[in-house]
Motif scaffolding. Structure first.
Motif, PDB file in Angstrom:
ATOM      1  N   ARG A  15      18.638   7.336  -2.912  1.00 41.88           N
ATOM      2  CA  ARG A  15      19.597   6.245  -2.698  1.00 41.88           C
ATOM      3  C   ARG A  15      20.268   5.848  -4.018  1.00 41.88           C
ATOM      4  NH1 ARG A  15      18.312   2.706   1.922  1.00 41.88           N
ATOM      5  NH2 ARG A  15      17.222   4.018   3.429  1.00 41.88           N
ATOM      6  N   PHE A  34      11.795  14.995   7.122  1.00 40.79           N
ATOM      7  CA  PHE A  34      12.165  14.294   5.894  1.00 40.79           C
ATOM      8  C   PHE A  34      11.591  15.004   4.671  1.00 40.79           C
ATOM      9  CE2 PHE A  34       8.165  12.062   6.946  1.00 40.79           C
ATOM     10  CZ  PHE A  34       7.528  12.006   5.705  1.00 40.79           C
ATOM     11  N   GLU A  94      12.771   8.542  -1.745  1.00 42.31           N
ATOM     12  CA  GLU A  94      13.935   7.992  -1.049  1.00 42.31           C
ATOM     13  C   GLU A  94      14.702   7.039  -1.956  1.00 42.31           C
ATOM     14  OE1 GLU A  94      16.672   7.090   2.114  1.00 42.31           O
ATOM     15  OE2 GLU A  94      15.462   8.819   1.481  1.00 42.31           O
ATOM     16  N   MET A 151      13.231  10.281   7.524  1.00 45.28           N
ATOM     17  CA  MET A 151      12.762   9.346   6.516  1.00 45.28           C
ATOM     18  C   MET A 151      12.966   7.910   6.980  1.00 45.28           C
ATOM     19  SD  MET A 151      11.400   8.707   3.583  1.00 45.28           S
ATOM     20  CE  MET A 151      11.453  10.171   2.535  1.00 45.28           C
TER      21      MET A 151
END
Length: 382
Positions: free
Chosen positions: A185, A258, A181, A150
């Motif tokens: 996170r 990813f 993503e 990623m």
């Protein structure tokens, strides 16, 4: 005059499916038609693997491609409800290094809402000619390049100028990969873990995952060929629009690949039906009714898509104008598909949900087969 879901609709659907399989335009398919949650039509037809003559099964597992998007979008909205992320948060709040620029060198703010609605200025490689900027940068659409991380793909995406000022246009894109993503996170969990906890487990989508839990049920992928479908190679390009879609079916088996929030999941037709039914019934056990209502409403009024008559909700297309779209579906219908050969739609005026998963790209997703299937359900004359 035939009518939607009349007593003959199943026979009409059978004729469409039988013809496509006999002509070898579609190798195999699983089709579910439900009204108010009751399954009115269920069929597994053709072959899961043509070379071994393995018949298609109702519980066959498919590479879902963009059928992944509504699953990840639902998980994202669950995080919004929990206050973990906000739709108007800048993407850099969660991915500080993701700073794509416009052609003039300026760096606009990209919000999570713009990622969810494909108004972020990003694109897909398959929408470009072979020498387009996404190809030159080596950007993956989430279907190829096994083992690509990623971090590397985000770096490549950010290296290409945005197509337009975010919020001022619409372009189908890798935005859901970026959103996935950001979700990871924001929570400290992986995207597969989030999707499993927030959507898959609550809805009992037993085989929906970024990995294949039972390889014996995974269908063999095929692609459009001259005259009939052909077996897909390990690196396979299928012409589509002005460009071509690049497939690497083995990507799913490489744990270093990813987790693509736009194309990375696998699952059964029954899994997909459970999600769509939850959203049709205003969220089920995963999101609130008002969130499901917003998700299934055109969220980009005033912006034109590349699909006549269609707008975009928070995760998929929403029908604005049936006449412009040349469809018997009612305004407010929501739908999408997946390039490995899938199409689905929900017509809320009829409480109708249709899931069609095939193992044939691209014919199972768009064109003569899904159009004829839809028309057969509605009783529309050819």
């Amino acid at each position: 005059m035939p009518a939607p879901l009349d007593h003959d609709f199943g026979g009409r659907v059978d004729q469409v499916v039988d013809r496509a399989v006999e002509e070898e335009r579609i190798v195999g398919a699983v089709i579910l038609v439900a009204r108010r949650g009751e399954i009115l039509y269920s069929r597994a037809t053709g072959l899961a693997d043509r070379e071994s003559k393995k018949p298609m099964a109702a519980d066959a597992i498919f590479r879902l491609a963009s059928v992944t998007k509504p699953v990840v979008a639902t998980a994202a909205l669950a995080l919004v409800e929990a206050g973990v992320i906000g739709l108007d948060d800048p993407t850099t709040k969660f991915i500080p290094e993701f700073q794509p620029k416009l052609a003039d060198g300026s760096e606009p703010v990209i919000t999570l809402r713009q990622l969810l609605t494909h108004t972020a200025g990003l694109s897909y490689g398959f929408r470009e000619a072979a020498d387009g900027p996404y190809h030159r940068a080596g950007i993956s659409d989430g279907l190829d390049q096994p083992g690509l991380s990623m971090a590397e793909n985000l770096s490549r995406i950010a290296s290409v100028p945005l197509s337009y000022v975010p919020g001022t246009g619409w372009g189908y894109s890798v935005a859901m990969d970026v959103l996935g993503e950001a979700m990871a996170r924001a929570t400290g969990a992986t995207l597969p873990e989030l999707v499993d906890r927030l959507v898959v487990q609550p809805l009992g989508m037993d085989d929906a995952a970024f990995v294949v839990r039972d390889r014996s049920r995974l269908v063999t992928p095929y692609a459009d060929g001259p005259g009939k479908a052909i077996a897909m190679g390990e690196q396979h390009r299928v012409p589509f629009g002005d460009g071509a879609i690049s497939f690497s079916p083995g990507r799913v088996f490489d744990p270093a690949s990813f987790a693509s929030g736009g194309t990375g999941m696998n699952g059964t037709a029954g899994d997909v039906l459970k999600l769509l039914e939850a959203l049709r019934s205003r969220g089920g056990s995963v999101i609130r009714p008002e969130t499901a209502a917003a998700m299934t409403t055109d969220a980009i009024a005033g912006l034109e898509t590349t699909m006549p008559g269609w707008g975009w909700g928070l995760g998929f297309g929403v029908l604005r104008d049936p006449l412009a779209a040349s469809t018997p579906q009612a305004a407010g219908t929501w739908r999408w598909g997946g390039v490995y050969g899938h199409s689905w739609f929900v017509d809320p005026t009829l409480d109708l949900t249709v899931v069609t998963l095939t193992n044939t790209a691209i014919s199972g997703m768009t064109g003569a087969f899904p159009d004829a299937l839809r028309d057969a359900i509605y009783g529309r004359q050819a």
